[in-house]
Each structure stands twice: as structure tokens, then as C-alpha cells.
Design an enzyme around this catalytic site. Sequence first.
Site, PDB file in Angstrom:
ATOM      1  N   GLY A  96     -95.392  77.527  62.291  1.00 27.38           N
ATOM      2  CA  GLY A  96     -96.540  77.294  63.148  1.00 27.38           C
ATOM      3  C   GLY A  96     -97.590  78.379  63.117  1.00 27.38           C
ATOM      4  O   GLY A  96     -98.722  78.162  63.563  1.00 27.38           O
ATOM      5  N   ASP A  97     -97.239  79.542  62.587  1.00 29.05           N
ATOM      6  CA  ASP A  97     -98.205  80.631  62.389  1.00 29.05           C
ATOM      7  C   ASP A  97     -97.645  81.517  61.290  1.00 29.05           C
ATOM      8  O   ASP A  97     -97.252  82.659  61.522  1.00 29.05           O
ATOM      9  CB  ASP A  97     -98.426  81.423  63.670  1.00 29.05           C
ATOM     10  N   ALA A  98     -97.614  80.973  60.078  1.00 26.51           N
ATOM     11  CA  ALA A  98     -96.947  81.642  58.959  1.00 26.51           C
ATOM     12  C   ALA A  98     -97.813  82.707  58.300  1.00 26.51           C
ATOM     13  O   ALA A  98     -97.694  82.963  57.103  1.00 26.51           O
ATOM     14  CB  ALA A  98     -96.511  80.608  57.929  1.00 26.51           C
TER      15      ALA A  98
END
Length: 244
Positions: A169-171
Site C-alpha cells: 500500500g506504500d511500497a
Amino acid sequence: MSIPTDGVVVPARVRGLAAGDALVPVWRNGIGGLTFRATGPGGIRYLKWGPRNDETTVEGEAERLAWAGRFVTVPRVIAAGGDDVEEWLVTWALPGESAVAPRWIAGAATAVTAIGVGLRSLHDRLPVAECPFSWRIADRFERAARRGIRLPEGLRNAPSEDDLVVCHGDACAPNTVLTDEGSVSGHVDFGALGVADRWADLAVAAMSLEWNYGPGWTRTLLAAYGIDADVQRMTYYRELWNAT
């Protein structure tokens, strides 16, 4: 989003949570939130603090950490809470340093390879069928609408979601933690974790490499992950990320 380099005022809530431990600011996000490293006799903790917002909540992140921690290495939650004004999350530190620590900026090839390997491992190990969270396109549109964000009409022409994994989701690069040897210790910042097409993560990971290491690292990332580039999906998910 950046590492704070100017004077940072420590919020009263953070001072209370630190309980006298030494504090160092390590991250500032785009909505005014701050993350501090607290070092004391009991070990190293990370204190995430920010204004209450409608995008993600620390309670939601704590739930995602508890779920993901059954399958992969994530920070262990010590405390999470909030009120109408602010919210906070306290976790134990993972061993190692962020992939954008100075030593890994200087050793970008090792860091980028580890990010690719680590992201593939995360996607392979988190079970889609058991995941109670979604980060799919329709859900992201719905969340944007609730926050009053009008997305460009072109984003409604979305690629098919036919390669589902549990996405981080926030790589972005800073959310991979590396050991001293340059292997993956674990991941942090799971506030948006959920089921989505794997390119939702890969596109953002590739985009973040240029911000942190300079241009030209996408091929290294994808080779380490073990996948060929999908230009259409990479373009779409970058545009969706930037719009939301």
C-alpha cells in the site's frame, strides 16, 4: 515526504509517549505527521504522530500490522490511539536501517535489489484469500470521494485487476528495512495494506527509486522481483497514486 533537516518541535503527546527516552525525528509526511525514533534502556521504539485524517488511521494500521505479522516480519505494536485532533502509533524497531539511510543511498544497487526481493517475498507470503483489507481500484475511488477528491476521468479507464496479491500500500523505498548485510529485515508503514493488483505496489516502488536514488533503477527492481515491465499498468497506477 522527507527526512526532517530543520528544527522540529516535538509534540507534547510524543514527549509523553517517549517517557524520557532520547528522541530523533526521522520522517515527515505530506500532511504534517512526524515519526520519531526513541532510544532508551528498554530498546528502540518508533513513535508515529500526526493530525487526525480521513485517508488512513493508526487504528487501521495497527489492525493491518497484527494481521500481516502472522505471515511476515513487521514492527510489533506497543500502543495506538487517537482523539478528534491527533493520533499516534508506537512500535518496536525492526533490526537494521531504512533502505534510504545514507549507507544505502551510496550502495543503491544492493538496496534496490533488496527492495525488489523483499516486495516479491511480501506478495508471495501474504495470503489473498485470508486478507480482510482491500486496496483495489474501486475502493480507492470510493475513499477519494469520501475525502472530497475528484479524480481525473481518465483514471476510470482502468486496466483489469487480474493478478491480485496483498499489496503493501506504500511500497516506497523508505519502507523497506535492511540488515547490515543488505538483506531485507522487514517492512514498515502498513496503513494502506490490502488486496490489489501487484502493479499497484510495483509502480509506486519503481517511481520512488528515482526520488531516492536517481533515475535508471526500474530494471534492477523488476529483475530482482522477477517480472517483466508492464508499461500500461505502471503508468496507470502511478497516475492513480499521484491523484489520490
